[in-house]
Design an enzyme around this catalytic site. Structure first.
Site, PDB file in Angstrom:
ATOM      1  N   ASP A  16       0.855  -1.187   0.000  1.00 32.58           N
ATOM      2  CA  ASP A  16       0.000   0.000   0.000  1.00 32.58           C
ATOM      3  C   ASP A  16       0.892   1.239   0.000  1.00 32.58           C
ATOM      4  O   ASP A  16       1.054   1.925   1.006  1.00 32.58           O
ATOM      5  CB  ASP A  16      -0.927  -0.012   1.213  1.00 32.58           C
ATOM      6  CG  ASP A  16      -2.076   0.973   1.066  1.00 32.58           C
ATOM      7  OD1 ASP A  16      -2.145   1.651   0.025  1.00 32.58           O
ATOM      8  OD2 ASP A  16      -2.891   1.079   1.997  1.00 32.58           O
TER       9      ASP A  16
ATOM     10  N   PRO B 119      -2.443   7.229  14.836  1.00 33.87           N
ATOM     11  CA  PRO B 119      -3.746   6.743  15.282  1.00 33.87           C
ATOM     12  C   PRO B 119      -3.635   5.499  16.147  1.00 33.87           C
ATOM     13  O   PRO B 119      -2.677   4.728  16.039  1.00 33.87           O
ATOM     14  CB  PRO B 119      -4.461   6.423  13.965  1.00 33.87           C
ATOM     15  CG  PRO B 119      -3.366   6.142  12.992  1.00 33.87           C
ATOM     16  CD  PRO B 119      -2.190   6.977  13.414  1.00 33.87           C
TER      17      PRO B 119
ATOM     18  N   HIS C   5       3.877   4.700  13.273  1.00 36.73           N
ATOM     19  CA  HIS C   5       2.719   5.192  12.527  1.00 36.73           C
ATOM     20  C   HIS C   5       1.398   4.763  13.136  1.00 36.73           C
ATOM     21  O   HIS C   5       0.341   5.116  12.616  1.00 36.73           O
ATOM     22  CB  HIS C   5       2.786   4.702  11.078  1.00 36.73           C
ATOM     23  CG  HIS C   5       2.216   3.331  10.848  1.00 36.73           C
ATOM     24  ND1 HIS C   5       2.712   2.206  11.457  1.00 36.73           N
ATOM     25  CD2 HIS C   5       1.188   2.917  10.071  1.00 36.73           C
ATOM     26  CE1 HIS C   5       2.010   1.156  11.049  1.00 36.73           C
ATOM     27  NE2 HIS C   5       1.087   1.554  10.221  1.00 36.73           N
TER      28      HIS C   5
ATOM     29  N   LYS D  17     -15.417   2.390   8.923  1.00 36.17           N
ATOM     30  CA  LYS D  17     -14.365   1.395   8.704  1.00 36.17           C
ATOM     31  C   LYS D  17     -14.449   0.809   7.304  1.00 36.17           C
ATOM     32  O   LYS D  17     -15.522   0.537   6.778  1.00 36.17           O
ATOM     33  CB  LYS D  17     -14.494   0.247   9.707  1.00 36.17           C
ATOM     34  CG  LYS D  17     -13.998   0.569  11.104  1.00 36.17           C
ATOM     35  CD  LYS D  17     -12.520   0.872  11.142  1.00 36.17           C
ATOM     36  CE  LYS D  17     -11.681  -0.329  10.761  1.00 36.17           C
ATOM     37  NZ  LYS D  17     -10.229  -0.020  10.866  1.00 36.17           N
TER      38      LYS D  17
END
Length: 472
Positions: free
Chosen positions: A93, A371, A395, A471
């Site tokens: 990704d 997060p 991260h 989500k």
């Protein structure tokens, strides 16, 4: 493999007979992966064998197993010494990242209309593993504009403001993108997904600022207590995945001609300055630009929802990637050296005064967005001088259970009911997807932040708590 604690938040990892440089993990004993259950520490040692690597193979406090590099892995190679680039050091990704927006709205103003906002976003934000997008591109010519100019092209087309680019890493686009290095298959996968979350751990979350730790820096970032914020986590979707797949195959074929052998085939690599290396870096940059534009489009869709329901505006705090390799100049051994810095599941954390910062953030440092997971806090931090890992930090919270393990122990419907009972509205694409991302599948985000700060990787500025989560 030997593991030795060197300090409160630092472990040395070494593989006998194969280490060019040491492996270093920034972690507390509670956060260090169990070698018997998680191969992440072995991956840290394997990365240390890459050609041209300098100083150390690093892993962040959220470290866990990934493809090639561990997630949370950082490594720099010296380009002038035939240092390599490895797609395993970026991941599938490409340019997955986090964007934080701050509203001119406080928690009290949301009131009973949170459900209406969540329902609107539930219908507005495309997500899941397939097609679906906020922006339907007209064809490959327009896609190539995105691959070349990223969020800059989106803003020129009316999807955002100039200020958005000022608060985005690389001003919204990596300049060395090479769309011609992107395969037709990758382009095809990208045509129908621009402006979508995807699946897995990707999300859009409505948050409120729960605590401020530094008033001056928080003000520079545009944050204050009780404020409503929106955090978006997603990347380059199928296009980035296909680029990684294509170039791993090409590098596996090319490695013998460069005399490169690696301890793990997932660490396929070539010299960064070779034709194959330059092709990958150009294609990776194109995927990074797609990821920046993707988050830009999702931010605009969210702004429209806030404007319709509340008459509110959303300003960008920052947008930063955590799956990227960047060509950077660092001071090593008394001289400036041109390095290929891989950050796989790790984010840049530039200190105050760094030349790559926008002018209005020079005194404060770069906003660092970390997060947690559903139902837990997220943090805004800033970069600090003297960072020991090429201005990098973690991260996120980091997985401690695989998706399969999490789904075996939690039912998605039960999880949603518990979160709703705690005052957190949830809109998920599937029950299975919710179960895989249960908070119990992740490390303690508060412990991760304490470790990152204690290791000198960053400094906390604000704590945000969730009100609602969309989500993938």
């Amino acid at each position: 493999m030997r593991i030795a604690q060197e300090g409160p938040y630092r472990f040395r990892v070494e593989q006998e007979g194969s280490m060019r440089v040491p492996g270093v993990v920034f972690a507390s004993p509670a956060l260090l992966p169990d070698p018997a259950a998680d191969e992440a520490l072995q991956q840290v040692a394997d990365v240390a064998a890459l050609p041209g690597i300098v100083v150390a193979s690093y892993a962040m406090p959220d470290v866990h197993w990934g493809y090639g590099f561990p997630i949370g892995g950082v490594a720099a190679t010296d380009i002038q010494a035939d240092g390599v680039v490895s797609p395993g050091g970026v991941g599938f990704d490409i340019s997955c990242g986090v964007r934080l927006l701050a509203a001119d709205l406080d928690r009290g103003a949301i009131g009973s209309r949170l459900g209406a906002l969540m329902d609107r976003l539930d219908h507005t934000i495309p997500r899941g593993p397939g097609r679906g997008a906020v922006w339907s591109l007209t064809g490959r010519a327009q896609l190539e504009e995105i691959l070349t100019d990223g969020a800059r092209y989106a803003v020129r087309a009316g999807h955002g403001t100039t200020r958005d680019l000022e608060r985005c890493e690389d001003a919204g686009a990596v300049i060395d993108a090479t769309p011609k290095a992107v395969s037709g298959r990758a382009e095809q996968r990208g045509l129908g997904q621009l402006g979508s979350l995807g699946s897995g751990n990707h999300f859009l979350e409505i948050q409120t600022v729960d605590q401020i730790y530094d008033d001056t820096v928080a003000k520079a970032f545009g944050l204050h207590p009780g404020q409503i914020c929106v955090m978006i986590h997603c990347g380059s979707r199928g296009l980035g995945h296909q680029i990684c797949t294509d170039h791993v195959r090409a590098m596996q074929t090319a490695m013998p001609q460069y005399g490169i052998a690696v301890p793990d085939r997932q660490l396929a690599c070539v010299p960064a300055d070779s034709p194959e290396g330059r092709a990958y870096l150009g294609a990776m940059a194109a995927a990074a630009n797609y990821g920046r534009a993707n988050r830009q489009l999702l931010a605009e869709a969210t702004r429209r929802a806030f404007a319709t329901l509340y008459g509110a505006t959303l300003d960008l705090v920052y947008d930063v990637s955590h799956n990227l390799a960047k060509i950077e100049t660092h001071q090593l051994d008394g001289r400036r050296r041109r390095l290929c810095v891989h950050r796989k599941g790790a984010t840049r954390a530039l200190p105050p005064g760094h030349p790559d910062l926008p002018a209005d953030l020079s005194d404060a440092g770069q906003p660092v967005l970390i997060p947690g997971t559903m139902g837990t806090a997220s943090y805004v931090l800033t970069g600090v001088p003297g960072n020991p890992a090429f201005n990098s930090t973690c991260h996120g919270a980091g997985r401690r259970q695989s998706r399969h393990q999490a789904a075996r122990t939690v039912r998605g419907k039960d999880l949603r009911e518990r979160l709703e009972a705690a005052g957190i509205a949830v809109r998920g694409a599937s029950w299975r997807g919710l179960a895989e991302e249960a908070p119990t599948a992740y490390k303690d985000i508060d412990a991760v932040i304490v470790t990152a700060e204690g290791a000198g990787l960053c400094r906390k500025i604000a704590r945000l708590v969730p009100l609602g989560v969309i989500k993938g």
